[in-house]
Write a protein that holds these residues in place. Sequence first.
Motif, PDB file in Angstrom:
ATOM      1  N   UNK A   1       0.829  -1.200   0.000  1.00  0.00           N
ATOM      2  CA  UNK A   1       0.000   0.000   0.000  1.00  0.00           C
ATOM      3  C   UNK A   1       0.862   1.249   0.000  1.00  0.00           C
ATOM      4  N   UNK A   2       0.206   2.313  -0.412  1.00  0.00           N
ATOM      5  CA  UNK A   2       0.819   3.625  -0.226  1.00  0.00           C
ATOM      6  C   UNK A   2       0.873   3.906   1.263  1.00  0.00           C
ATOM      7  N   UNK A   3       1.883   4.678   1.669  1.00  0.00           N
ATOM      8  CA  UNK A   3       1.970   5.045   3.088  1.00  0.00           C
ATOM      9  C   UNK A   3       1.377   6.429   3.303  1.00  0.00           C
ATOM     10  N   UNK A   4       0.891   6.617   4.512  1.00  0.00           N
ATOM     11  CA  UNK A   4       0.379   7.942   4.848  1.00  0.00           C
ATOM     12  C   UNK A   4       1.539   8.914   5.016  1.00  0.00           C
ATOM     13  N   UNK A   5       1.234  10.146   4.743  1.00  0.00           N
ATOM     14  CA  UNK A   5       2.200  11.202   4.989  1.00  0.00           C
ATOM     15  C   UNK A   5       2.101  11.558   6.457  1.00  0.00           C
ATOM     16  N   UNK A   6       3.215  11.622   7.154  1.00  0.00           N
ATOM     17  CA  UNK A   6       3.151  11.980   8.568  1.00  0.00           C
ATOM     18  C   UNK A   6       3.450  13.458   8.751  1.00  0.00           C
ATOM     19  N   UNK A   7       2.432  14.228   9.055  1.00  0.00           N
ATOM     20  CA  UNK A   7       2.676  15.661   9.206  1.00  0.00           C
ATOM     21  C   UNK A   7       3.535  15.917  10.446  1.00  0.00           C
ATOM     22  N   UNK A   8       4.369  16.920  10.380  1.00  0.00           N
ATOM     23  CA  UNK A   8       5.210  17.232  11.546  1.00  0.00           C
ATOM     24  C   UNK A   8       4.351  17.610  12.747  1.00  0.00           C
ATOM     25  N   UNK A   9       4.845  17.258  13.915  1.00  0.00           N
ATOM     26  CA  UNK A   9       4.073  17.497  15.137  1.00  0.00           C
ATOM     27  C   UNK A   9       3.748  18.967  15.338  1.00  0.00           C
ATOM     28  N   UNK A  10       4.675  19.804  14.894  1.00  0.00           N
ATOM     29  CA  UNK A  10       4.474  21.240  15.100  1.00  0.00           C
ATOM     30  C   UNK A  10       3.148  21.684  14.472  1.00  0.00           C
ATOM     31  N   UNK A  11       2.848  21.119  13.310  1.00  0.00           N
ATOM     32  CA  UNK A  11       1.596  21.465  12.632  1.00  0.00           C
ATOM     33  C   UNK A  11       0.396  20.893  13.376  1.00  0.00           C
ATOM     34  N   UNK A  12       0.516  19.620  13.714  1.00  0.00           N
ATOM     35  CA  UNK A  12      -0.612  18.927  14.327  1.00  0.00           C
ATOM     36  C   UNK A  12      -0.985  19.563  15.657  1.00  0.00           C
TER      37      UNK A  12
ATOM     38  N   UNK B   1     -11.420   2.918  -6.775  1.00  0.00           N
ATOM     39  CA  UNK B   1     -11.120   1.494  -6.712  1.00  0.00           C
ATOM     40  C   UNK B   1      -9.683   1.259  -6.299  1.00  0.00           C
ATOM     41  N   UNK B   2      -8.769   2.002  -6.898  1.00  0.00           N
ATOM     42  CA  UNK B   2      -7.350   1.842  -6.559  1.00  0.00           C
ATOM     43  C   UNK B   2      -7.130   2.151  -5.083  1.00  0.00           C
ATOM     44  N   UNK B   3      -7.854   3.140  -4.579  1.00  0.00           N
ATOM     45  CA  UNK B   3      -7.713   3.491  -3.170  1.00  0.00           C
ATOM     46  C   UNK B   3      -8.024   2.283  -2.289  1.00  0.00           C
ATOM     47  N   UNK B   4      -9.067   1.541  -2.667  1.00  0.00           N
ATOM     48  CA  UNK B   4      -9.492   0.432  -1.824  1.00  0.00           C
ATOM     49  C   UNK B   4      -8.440  -0.670  -1.736  1.00  0.00           C
ATOM     50  N   UNK B   5      -7.775  -0.960  -2.852  1.00  0.00           N
ATOM     51  CA  UNK B   5      -6.857  -2.104  -2.826  1.00  0.00           C
ATOM     52  C   UNK B   5      -5.392  -1.695  -2.739  1.00  0.00           C
ATOM     53  N   UNK B   6      -5.076  -0.434  -2.920  1.00  0.00           N
ATOM     54  CA  UNK B   6      -3.665  -0.045  -2.868  1.00  0.00           C
ATOM     55  C   UNK B   6      -3.375   0.971  -1.771  1.00  0.00           C
ATOM     56  N   UNK B   7      -4.422   1.502  -1.145  1.00  0.00           N
ATOM     57  CA  UNK B   7      -4.144   2.489  -0.106  1.00  0.00           C
ATOM     58  C   UNK B   7      -4.814   2.111   1.212  1.00  0.00           C
ATOM     59  N   UNK B   8      -6.090   1.757   1.151  1.00  0.00           N
ATOM     60  CA  UNK B   8      -6.793   1.435   2.389  1.00  0.00           C
ATOM     61  C   UNK B   8      -6.414   0.033   2.864  1.00  0.00           C
TER      62      UNK B   8
END
Lengths: 541, 421, 362
Positions: free
Chosen positions: C160-171, C249-256
């Motif tokens: 799968x694609x990986x999530x982008x991890x936003x920097x803590x400073x932003x969050x 569709x791609x999201x379901x099998x390659x990202x989620x």
Amino acid sequence: MTEPQAIQPSAPSAVPSPDRTLAAPVENAPALEMRGITKRYPGVIANDHIDLEVRPGEIHALLGENGAGKSTLMNILYGLAVPDEGEILLDGVPVTISGPSDAIERGISMVHQHFMLVPVLSVAENILLGEETMANAIFLDRSEARRRIRELGARFGFEIDPDAPVGSLSVGWQQRVEILKALYRKARILVLDEPTAVLTPQETEEIFAVLRRLADEGHSVIFISHKLYEVLAVADRITVIRRGRVVGSRTPAETNEEDLAELMVGREVQLTVDRGESHPGEPAFTVEDLHVQDDRGHEAVRGVTLEVRAGEIFGIAGVAGNGQDELVEAITGLRKPKQGRVTLGGRDVTGSGPRKLGAAGLAYVPGDRHRFGLVLSFPLQDNLVLTSYHKSPFARGLVRDDQACEDWANRSIAEYDIRTPSCDVPAGTLSGGNQQKAVVAREFSRDLKALVLDQPTRGLDVGSIEFIHRQALAKRDAGTAILLVSAELDEILELSDRIAVMYRGELVAVVDGRTANREEIGLLMATGRREESKSPIGAEV
Amino acid sequence: MSGGPSGPDQEPATDPKPAMDPSADAGPVIEAEAPQAASPQAAVPPPLPRDPVARFWSVAAVPIAAVVLALLVGSLIILASSFFAVGGFEPLLPVEAYSSLLRGSFGSVNGLVNTVVAATPLVLAGLAVGIGFKAGLFNIGAQGQFLMGALAAAGTGAALAQQPPPIAIGGALLAAAIGGGLWGFIPGALKAWTGAHEVVTTIMLNYIAAAVIGYLITGPLAAPGFSFARTGPVGNAALPIILGRNGHLGILIALLAVPLAYWLLWRSTLGFELRTVGANPNAARYAGMRPGLLTIFTLSLCGLLAGLAGGGQILGTSGFMNASYGTATGFDAIAVALLGRAHPVGILAASLLFGAMRAGSGLMQIEARIPVEIIDVIQAVILLFLAADVIVRRILRLRAARSGVDEIQTVTRSYGEQAAR
Amino acid sequence: MEQLFQTLYGIPLLGLVFQLGGYLVDRLPSIAPIVLGLAAPIALGALCGVMNERSGVVNIGIEGIMLIAAFVAFVAGAFAADAFPAEGSDVFGVTPALLIGVAAAVISAMLVSLLHAWLSISIRADQIISGTIINIAALGLTGYLNRLIISANPRAGAGTFKSFNPPDALVDLPIIGWVLNMFLDQGPIAMIVIVLVIVLQIMLFRSRWGLRTRAVGEHPKAADTVGIDVIALRYRNVIIGGAFAGLAGAYLTLEATSSFQNGMTSGRGFIALAAVIFGRWTPIGSFGAALMFTAAEALGVAIRFRPPDGDLAALGDVMTAIPNQVYGALPYIITIIILAGVVGRSIPPAAVGQPYYKESRA
């Protein structure tokens, strides 16, 4: 359909190359010239060698009754129909118009009677559509478009909000949007098809002012109408068409309403059925102060009162669109009246639905047999019992009796001379005349007190018309009260014992059918007035 | 302003029989300006021939051709699949697959009974869609109605499990009919009273039905003592076996429904009204019928039939219902109704065909290693050929034959008017 | 202040509303990224619906298009992963196989949409039937091939694609931090959704294409009279719309997830249809609807795990008393209510579902 060969030059003398890139405009030539335009449809000649010449800066009225051939001529000009003969010249140069886009490109724009506007889009969006002013390759330049629209509006004397949704505008303003649409495309020749049909007198006056401004700026305006006073008020020249032929050309100075009415309506009466004596009895069907709204909530019928006696035919003449449809729908139970009273055989039947009215003795031959009168995909025999399928002998309770339906159908087919291979072919496969005979057969055979005939012979051949007329007279003689509504003056004159003229939702006059004068009724239909008068446009009776 | 252009705008059949009526519509017709008067009705099919054989052929040619062509396409797919199924190119694999399909469905008494049992819910649900078509309604909700019928039957069946069989069975079937009927009544009433288009509302109701089932079966209707959420056994409410090993009473109900539906549609005044509303609602109003009430009645009846299909499945085959109970019967029903031209007899034939394919597909999967899902593919291809019937007619040169789906031409056209009323 | 809240909570019904507000403020930041993830395929499907219906074509086959694309994405990704094994890159864990999977999904979805376009625009078949065919075919075809190709010979996919991890400073930024996190703690397809929604919204109401699309969906004849090719425009829109469903569709099998299951779209295509209606046929609106639908669902789950307690106990009782399924069925119920015009009417493009016949010249 072969696109490029739209027009064959009728004379060998015509310019050999009709390509607009090769031929230069001819000096002092009319903006538009149509020569010998002929268009035949199966069984009818819609345009028979029509000549028309429109000069720059001229408002040219095309006058004629419904069905005279005006729309066909304009469809040819707009590239929507291909003439069988004749040629079109723009600025003296013969052209072939391949379709609406081509016509627009050549500077011809048409304002259709049914506006070609998208109600949910704004004024600016409607005007831009197809001829977008762009800020870049993708996005519209909306501020520039707004500016140009305001400017154009100002030039022709009205202020318009480019951001208003078109659906929220009044019909008069929608019309202005249509005109702006044409001007935005740099139209030189503007065709308006019955532009005032849906306008109030004030709106009409305002549109005329706009049209005059247009002409002053050198545009040519072709104004299609069947309203005499309007034509006289606004046109520089008037061409009258009757039954596909040009029957006269006038300037307002040399004519008047009587002259035009005579030209437009003609004198000849083609069909005459010996109608015999009528013996009217008691009033069987009455309408009192009926008010009815149309689909858009406007009052289309404004206080109609009438009574039809047993054994008489009461005709309502009028130019289409003066509230007849709404009147008929209201008295046949298809539309709820807003106010008023309808009685049938002395009983109050106001607001009753079709089923109740039918049971009370009212039958109705609708004007649009495809919309109301028939189910085209159903067998003829089912159509012949469409309004009585639930009654004996066609049904007992829930159970239909096919044999009874079939016997009945075969009797009707014989009695009403419906030409069909059998009673189980789909009604839609019959010819128009036979379809209408089927509707007439069905409605005339019911147990009747009163009968409403709406355009009963619209679009039919002579034989069917005559047949249906005879049947109607026979019903009259049998004591039925008949209300006949028709835009065909001949039909009204031929059948009616009394004639009322409907004009802008009201009955403006009732005259005796036997002594009725064709010119008088024609004038009443066109103007709502009996006498020639100098009163301004839109004056109420 | 409502609606856009209205259909093909043809005066149907300007002169279908020139020899018979040469003078018709000739002469100086006044109204010649609009040679293409707008017709709000669907195109008129050609008249049916009188000869029964020709009559049958003109109606059935396109569906039969569609089935044959779809089976051909299916064999191409099987052929292409042979690399995966048997690990190499096997030109005879389609023959093998289809012959095991045939043997599985018709080759034995059990196979035959399986075919009939599989066809049973399809007949009822197919009628639920087909009768809707006749009334101009696209009932995509047969699935939800089926499930609600099943749920009602499962719940009532479990409650009446100890009652004498006639009461238990009667009660459970009645519950199935009511459950399904209610699920049909809702979109009918919504359409008649608010103008909400049945296509969208029935799709939504399918999912709401699934949620209702999920809740009731994991909650109030859950029977104790099972490792998963399910309803209690239906006990005496189980439909008796009347045919072979598993041919239950539902078969009889389905068989009875076919002539009843036929009678309703073509022999009763109600059916006449229903068909009139479907073919031309304006004419129906003109003739004094009440389109709104008829819409409610029709969809309720459709729901009742689909509900009976669901109830029959629960009471006749599974005996209980679990939370994830799901078949595609409601969607197969659309295919059945289309293939059967919305005619009860056609629906019966189409159901037997699809039932046979379902019944035989198991053997095909075992013997030829072709997954059972090929049946769905073939069904879809059949529908494709029906919808794109121009292809079929061109291939077979069937100019006189009726088009694939002319019964329902007016259904979708109204979609955009859902709010306009 | 504290007292004021205490008082407000005490009022029976109004109190519940305030409690709900408090609970949402408390809980939303943690479930927001999940909600957006759940909403992504629905929003993409809804964009497909908007593209179709705005130009006058009904498409109830979104579900099927999505399913086919999901399957193609998985299979293409799996085969590509065999052919081009590679480590995921730092950003999103992109590998060639994943990209090939996405491309294959989009192309397959566009091809299926072409079929829908051909059937509904050129053949003028009933558009609902065309969509039904696609749904049935998708379920059958993917099930068939799944058993034939995947089940028979189980293989890992392309991952799968990986999530982008936003920097803590932003969050950790106050107030907007969790909103940023919601949009940034996502894989590439979910992030693209937001971009697509905004771009389409602007295009639909500001560009020439958008103007013409809206006109063709409302009044094709008017568009035709000013020289717009109605047929071509509808084709283009249906096919581009298909690409969005393909991404879903791609999201379901390659990202989620990194696998394919039969019928895994499980009604998302139909929820998308609901979102289109609820969102009044606008990209932003249907995106909002998708978010709302999935938020309801996520909330339903969240309540199972950690119902409001303490001061909020009354609310907790009410919320846990509502069956879980109600939250799941909410999109469908709301859509019916909207369609029935009980709460504000949603009016579709006027020409939706009607095939266009070009003005014939005689």
